[in-house]
Design a protein around this motif. Structure first.
Motif, short mmCIF file in Angstrom:
data_model
loop_
_atom_site.label_atom_id
_atom_site.label_comp_id
_atom_site.label_asym_id
_atom_site.label_seq_id
_atom_site.Cartn_x
_atom_site.Cartn_y
_atom_site.Cartn_z
N LEU A 231 -71.03 2.30 -86.24
CA LEU A 231 -70.31 3.19 -85.33
C LEU A 231 -69.01 3.64 -85.98
N VAL A 232 -68.75 4.93 -85.96
CA VAL A 232 -67.49 5.50 -86.42
C VAL A 232 -66.91 6.28 -85.24
N LEU A 233 -65.85 5.78 -84.66
CA LEU A 233 -65.28 6.37 -83.44
C LEU A 233 -63.85 6.80 -83.71
N THR A 234 -63.57 8.09 -83.54
CA THR A 234 -62.24 8.63 -83.75
C THR A 234 -61.55 8.84 -82.41
N VAL A 235 -60.31 8.40 -82.32
CA VAL A 235 -59.53 8.58 -81.09
C VAL A 235 -58.17 9.16 -81.45
N PRO A 236 -57.51 9.85 -80.52
CA PRO A 236 -56.14 10.29 -80.78
C PRO A 236 -55.24 9.10 -81.12
N ALA A 237 -54.33 9.29 -82.06
CA ALA A 237 -53.51 8.18 -82.54
C ALA A 237 -52.73 7.50 -81.41
N GLU A 238 -52.29 8.29 -80.42
CA GLU A 238 -51.51 7.69 -79.34
C GLU A 238 -52.34 6.78 -78.45
N GLU A 239 -53.67 6.84 -78.57
CA GLU A 239 -54.54 5.97 -77.78
C GLU A 239 -55.05 4.77 -78.58
N ALA A 240 -54.66 4.66 -79.85
CA ALA A 240 -55.24 3.64 -80.72
C ALA A 240 -54.95 2.23 -80.23
N ASP A 241 -53.71 1.96 -79.83
CA ASP A 241 -53.38 0.61 -79.37
C ASP A 241 -54.16 0.25 -78.12
N GLU A 242 -54.32 1.21 -77.23
CA GLU A 242 -55.09 0.96 -76.00
C GLU A 242 -56.55 0.67 -76.32
N VAL A 243 -57.13 1.42 -77.26
CA VAL A 243 -58.53 1.19 -77.64
C VAL A 243 -58.68 -0.16 -78.34
N ALA A 244 -57.71 -0.49 -79.20
CA ALA A 244 -57.78 -1.77 -79.90
C ALA A 244 -57.71 -2.94 -78.93
N ALA A 245 -57.03 -2.75 -77.80
CA ALA A 245 -56.87 -3.84 -76.83
C ALA A 245 -58.07 -3.99 -75.90
N LEU A 246 -59.00 -3.06 -75.91
CA LEU A 246 -60.17 -3.15 -75.04
C LEU A 246 -61.01 -4.38 -75.39
N ASP A 247 -61.63 -4.97 -74.38
CA ASP A 247 -62.61 -6.01 -74.68
C ASP A 247 -63.90 -5.34 -75.14
N ASP A 248 -64.89 -6.13 -75.54
CA ASP A 248 -66.12 -5.56 -76.09
C ASP A 248 -66.80 -4.63 -75.11
N ALA A 249 -66.84 -5.02 -73.83
CA ALA A 249 -67.51 -4.19 -72.83
C ALA A 249 -66.80 -2.85 -72.69
N GLY A 250 -65.48 -2.88 -72.68
CA GLY A 250 -64.73 -1.63 -72.55
C GLY A 250 -64.87 -0.74 -73.78
N PHE A 251 -64.91 -1.36 -74.96
CA PHE A 251 -65.06 -0.57 -76.18
C PHE A 251 -66.44 0.08 -76.24
N VAL A 252 -67.48 -0.67 -75.88
CA VAL A 252 -68.84 -0.10 -75.88
C VAL A 252 -68.95 1.00 -74.84
N ALA A 253 -68.31 0.82 -73.70
CA ALA A 253 -68.35 1.86 -72.67
C ALA A 253 -67.71 3.15 -73.18
N LEU A 254 -66.62 3.02 -73.91
CA LEU A 254 -65.97 4.20 -74.48
C LEU A 254 -66.88 4.86 -75.52
N ALA A 255 -67.48 4.06 -76.39
CA ALA A 255 -68.38 4.61 -77.40
C ALA A 255 -69.58 5.29 -76.74
N GLN A 256 -70.09 4.69 -75.68
CA GLN A 256 -71.23 5.27 -74.97
C GLN A 256 -70.84 6.61 -74.34
N GLN A 257 -69.67 6.65 -73.74
CA GLN A 257 -69.22 7.89 -73.10
C GLN A 257 -69.04 8.99 -74.14
N ARG A 258 -68.53 8.64 -75.32
CA ARG A 258 -68.29 9.62 -76.35
C ARG A 258 -69.57 10.06 -77.06
N PHE A 259 -70.49 9.13 -77.30
CA PHE A 259 -71.70 9.45 -78.04
C PHE A 259 -72.81 9.99 -77.14
N GLY A 260 -72.94 9.45 -75.96
CA GLY A 260 -74.04 9.83 -75.08
C GLY A 260 -75.17 8.82 -75.10
#
Length: 407
Positions: A231-260
């Motif tokens: 998985l290669v997921l690009t996010v705006p730099a200002e959201e990087a800390d928030e994405v890094a702090a997500l637990d696994d479920a939250g990170f996968v949910a974001l990837a799912q929402q972005r990829f489909g």
């Protein structure tokens, strides 16, 4: 009182032993050229920062080149073929599909973890017979001579002095060699952060790579062994800390929402690794008896996965020219190198930068044009052939090593 040791002499001094620098050293050794390699990290997988958890999409030309210099046999078993590529943009109707069989090849490229390529390079380096390696070591200074450079190198055993007819800067985006040569660089901050990880899709990837654009940046899935995907997921730099702090479920949910949901539910995320994304382009590739390759010459946006592919073509082109030269640092040779690399370098950098600026731009008025462009590359054979060949790494005047299996 002991007198200082006389300088060692090297035809070619390579500064930087990452993926590109190591490849160049191997290519020169295979061509019978003596060289010296200076690398900041110890010669171990766990010590080299470029041998990390990224999953590299290696173009077909890259694999041809790695085969020619004897690296690929050490890595092939860990590689996964890319047989299809699907490119689209979230919320828009256009898409482009590239199929290997349609273009008469078994694969458009292969996916390989960077650490596996690093391991293969280290094994091949160990077999080099004309290469001198200093690792860990640090280049302290370069002094211009009439016919080359005098390099002072700090090693664990003390200072070493090497005189070389040609110095190659393969020392990354913040290249010390580039600075010593007085070569400036143009910089662009994309204000994006890239997260790499692995996931398992509900449906098998069938050797398909996916690139999907959105207002937030591109996201890609690359086929890996055992039904995993990189998985290669690009996010705006200002959201990087928030994405890094997500637990696994939250990170996968974001990837799912972005990829489909094209591959069903994503699950089992591996460890995440963030990278800030910048574009850095050296204002010129060569100076007196010195040349830049890889990220020292150009660091591109990872969209399209062209970084190492472009850098390897730098290294193999330089090795090809040096192999038949009486003087590896001759002005004519370096001018020839820069001229040969220009179409590939400029074309690849323009492509990656334009894709980011246009495909990810939040501009509804562009949506129909973007979709029509994707459809044109999907349906019009000349555009599809050009796109496929460039994607496979055949652009400009490539080094002969990558053409051995040219389709």
């Amino acid at each position: 009182m002991n007198s200082p040791a006389p300088p060692a002499h090297a035809g070619v001094l390579i500064v930087g032993g990452g993926l590109v620098g190591a490849s160049l050293a191997i290519a020169l050794d295979a061509a019978g050229i003596a060289a010296t390699l200076v690398e900041a990290a110890a010669p171990r997988i766990d010590a080299q920062p470029s041998y990390d958890e990224r999953n590299l999409a290696l173009a077909r030309a890259t694999v041809n080149g790695l085969t020619a210099i004897g690296v690929w046999p050490h890595a092939a078993a860990q590689a996964t073929p890319i047989r299809h590529i699907h490119v689209s943009r979230a919320g828009e109707f256009g898409s482009t599909r590239i199929d290997a069989a349609k273009h008469g090849v078994d694969a458009l490229g292969w996916t390989l973890p960077a650490r596996e390529l690093g391991a293969a390079l280290l094994r091949r380096l160990d077999a080099c017979t004309r290469l001198t390696r200093f690792a860990p070591a640090r280049l302290e200074s370069l002094e211009a001579l009439a016919d080359g450079w005098r390099a002072r190198i700090h090693t664990a055993e003390g200072e070493r002095v090497v005189e070389a007819a040609l110095v190659v800067g393969a020392d990354g985006t913040e290249s010390f060699v580039r600075g010593q040569l007085g070569i400036g660089a143009e910089r662009h901050d994309y204000e994006q952060t890239l997260f790499v990880a692995t996931v398992t899709p509900e449906r098998g990837h069938a050797g398909r790579a996916w690139e999907r654009f959105s207002d937030q940046g591109p996201v890609a899935l690359l086929p890996l062994a055992e039904r995993r995907c990189g998985l290669v997921l690009t996010v705006p730099a200002e959201e990087a800390d928030e994405v890094a702090a997500l637990d696994d479920a939250g990170f996968v949910a974001l990837a799912q929402q972005r990829f489909g949901w094209r591959l069903g539910r994503l699950s089992r995320p591996g460890k995440r690794h963030p990278y800030a994304i910048h574009r850095v382009a050296a204002q010129r590739l060569a100076g007196p008896r010195a040349v830049l390759v890889g990220n020292a010459a150009q660091t591109v946006h990872p969209i399209g996965a062209q970084g190492f592919n472009l850098g390897l073509r730098d290294a193999l082109t330089l090795a090809e020219l040096v192999a038949v030269a009486e003087d590896p640092g001759a002005t004519e040779l370096l001018e020839r190198y820069a001229a040969r690399r220009a179409p590939d370098r400029e074309g690849t950098m323009t492509m990656s930068h334009s894709l980011v600026r246009l495909a990810c731009l939040e501009q509804p008025m562009l949506a129909p044009l973007r979709s029509l462009a994707l459809l044109a590359h999907d349906r019009l054979s000349p555009l599809q052939r050009k796109l496929a060949r460039h994607g496979m790494g055949f652009r400009g005047e490539p080094p002969r090593a990558v053409l051995e299996r040219l389709p």
